[in-house]
Design an enzyme around this catalytic site. Structure first.
Site, PDB file in Angstrom:
ATOM      1  CG  ASP A  53     -24.147 -16.409  12.500  1.00  0.00           C
ATOM      2  OD1 ASP A  53     -23.767 -17.287  11.942  1.00  0.00           O
ATOM      3  OD2 ASP A  53     -24.342 -15.421  12.204  1.00  0.00           O
ATOM      4  CG  HIS A 104     -26.590 -23.210   6.945  1.00  0.00           C
ATOM      5  ND1 HIS A 104     -27.580 -22.221   7.008  1.00  0.00           N
ATOM      6  CD2 HIS A 104     -25.434 -22.409   6.741  1.00  0.00           C
ATOM      7  CE1 HIS A 104     -27.102 -21.085   6.920  1.00  0.00           C
ATOM      8  NE2 HIS A 104     -25.893 -21.167   6.737  1.00  0.00           N
ATOM      9  CD  GLU A 141     -25.732 -17.464   6.328  1.00  0.00           C
ATOM     10  OE1 GLU A 141     -24.989 -17.566   7.015  1.00  0.00           O
ATOM     11  OE2 GLU A 141     -26.226 -18.156   5.517  1.00  0.00           O
ATOM     12  CG  HIS A 144     -22.450 -20.442  10.103  1.00  0.00           C
ATOM     13  ND1 HIS A 144     -23.341 -19.464  10.548  1.00  0.00           N
ATOM     14  CD2 HIS A 144     -22.867 -20.576   8.812  1.00  0.00           C
ATOM     15  CE1 HIS A 144     -24.006 -19.026   9.635  1.00  0.00           C
ATOM     16  NE2 HIS A 144     -23.490 -19.730   8.436  1.00  0.00           N
ATOM     17  CD  GLU A 145     -21.139 -23.468   6.141  1.00  0.00           C
ATOM     18  OE1 GLU A 145     -21.993 -23.918   5.596  1.00  0.00           O
ATOM     19  OE2 GLU A 145     -20.936 -22.233   6.071  1.00  0.00           O
TER      20      GLU A 145
HETATM   21 ZN   LIG Z   1     -24.220 -19.691   6.694  1.00  0.00          ZN
END
Ligand SMILES: [Zn+2]
Length: 410
Positions: free
Chosen positions: A358, A280, A354, A276-277
């Site tokens: 995801d 980003h 987000e 997930h990071e």
């Molecule tokens: Zn996040």
């Protein structure tokens, strides 16, 4: 506009903001007892859910108490001439506008911190303690404060002094120079925060060799993400709540995992959080946030330059002698409705990001371990599973758990 009408506008802004916040909190609290969505039935067992309900109610009541107190304090201070009193005192120390401003801000910050410390103390050692989150010792609590003061004095004091110096030297054009300095500082902090500031408060070490590191490196290689710095930070020194974050870019990029996260999640779940990071980063959210924060700073400083020379803005907070520092406070309050709006926009974008992160984790790793990790994290922080949509819209930088789980399952 006269200083009196500005004074009433300032009071109105403070009161209206308080009413909006309190109404949102109230609406949100009305949803605490809503039925838990089907997809989230397995987050808590009955006893834990009971505990999370009490945690939310306790925080709600405590929040109401602190926000009321702080509103009354600010209104009292404004109407009883508190700023004039501090300004006069600061002017008795020196004739230099920079030193006067530094003394003025130092008194306001230390004063308001001393007044609010009992609330912070109660929150950590009574509320968080009662619900089993608190791991902070009293020594850590107070040394954190001292370190915070010191950092504020060096960084905040340095930047303030520099900005006022620009103002003395360049007049209303100061905003361009101030913007350049703040932008460079923001970039610098983004790159070196983990290296320079975090060690003042936490111990961090490289993730040790082992199956977790091998898994993480295997994933990183698969998605073409060069990662040399994975750090573990002793978050357990303060709280049982877990976290992970990404910072920097280029060669300075690093992933920081809380030791609490490593204890609470299994390896696949940790890789999913990491994925997930990485999402980003790959979707350029980090750079986007950095650039928009710099642009926003420029916009704010430009607006400030339009008002900084109006004596009414200074005098509206009750001081008799206009100055940069007094105008800064007046402007700060008058600007807050605008910053509410920009905050709303940033929250909206952040929630979009987000979902994108995801989705990235789902497509490059797997949805299931991310779902279970999000559930575990929500459980461990006794999160609210049924927030009010208006509250989410205004305050949430992340979508509510149910929305994320639905998106990951889709
Ligand atoms: Zn996040």
């Amino acid at each position: 506009m006269t200083q009196t009408s500005l004074f009433y506008i300032i009071i109105a802004i403070l009161v209206i903001e308080f009413i909006i916040e309190t109404t949102l909190d109230h609406l949100n609290s009305k949803r605490y007892n809503d039925p838990i969505p089907n997809d989230l039935q397995d987050v808590f067992d009955a006893e834990e859910y009971q505990k999370s309900q009490e945690y939310k109610k306790t925080n709600y009541k405590f929040g109401l108490l602190t926000s009321t107190f702080s509103l009354l304090l600010t209104l009292g201070f404004l109407s009883l001439g508190g700023f004039e009193w501090i300004d006069t005192w600061a002017r008795s120390v020196s004739d230099n506008p920079i030193i006067i401003a530094l003394v003025f801000f130092a008194i306001i910050m230390i004063g308001s911190d001393l007044i609010t410390t009992p609330f912070g103390y109660y929150k950590t050692f009574v509320i968080e303690e009662r619900f089993g989150f608190n791991k902070t010792s009293k020594t850590t609590f107070f040394t954190d404060k001292l370190k915070g003061y010191l950092m504020m004095a060096i960084i905040g004091g340095g930047l303030t002094a520099l900005i006022i110096w620009f103002f003395e030297w360049a007049g209303t054009n100061f905003w361009v120079y101030a913007w350049a300095v703040v932008a460079i500082f923001t970039l610098f902090m983004n790159l070196f925060y983990s290296r320079l500031i975090v060690p003042l408060f936490n111990k961090q070490k490289s993730l040790e060799e082992g199956s977790l590191k091998t898994k993480i490196e295997g994933y990183a290689q698969k998605v073409g993400f060069e990662i040399r710095n994975i750090f573990v930070i002793d978050g357990s020194k303060r709280s049982t709540k877990a976290n992970a974050y990404f910072s920097g870019f280029g060669k300075e990029k690093r992933v920081t995992l809380y030791d609490t996260l490593i204890n609470d999640l299994d390896e696949d779940e940790i890789v999913a959080v990491l994925a997930h990071e990485v999402g980003h980063y790959k979707r350029h959210h980090i750079v986007f946030n950095l650039i928009s924060s710099i642009l926003l700073t420029g916009f704010t400083l430009f607006l400030l330059s339009l008002f900084i020379n109006s004596p009414e803005v200074s005098m509206a907070i009750g001081v008799s002698q206009p100055s940069f520092h007094a105008a800064l406070i007046g402007f700060g309050i008058l600007y807050s409705p605008i910053s509410e709006v920009t905050g709303l926009i940033m929250n909206y974008l952040s929630r979009k990001f987000e979902y994108q992160a995801d989705d990235f984790a789902k497509n490059t790793f797997a949805a299931k371990p991310l779902i279970t990790s999000l559930k575990k994290l929500s459980k461990n922080s006794l999160s609210n599973l049924t927030p009010h949509p208006a509250y989410v819209f205004m305050h949430f930088s992340h979508p509510p758990l149910i929305a994320r789980v639905k998106n990951l399952k889709a």
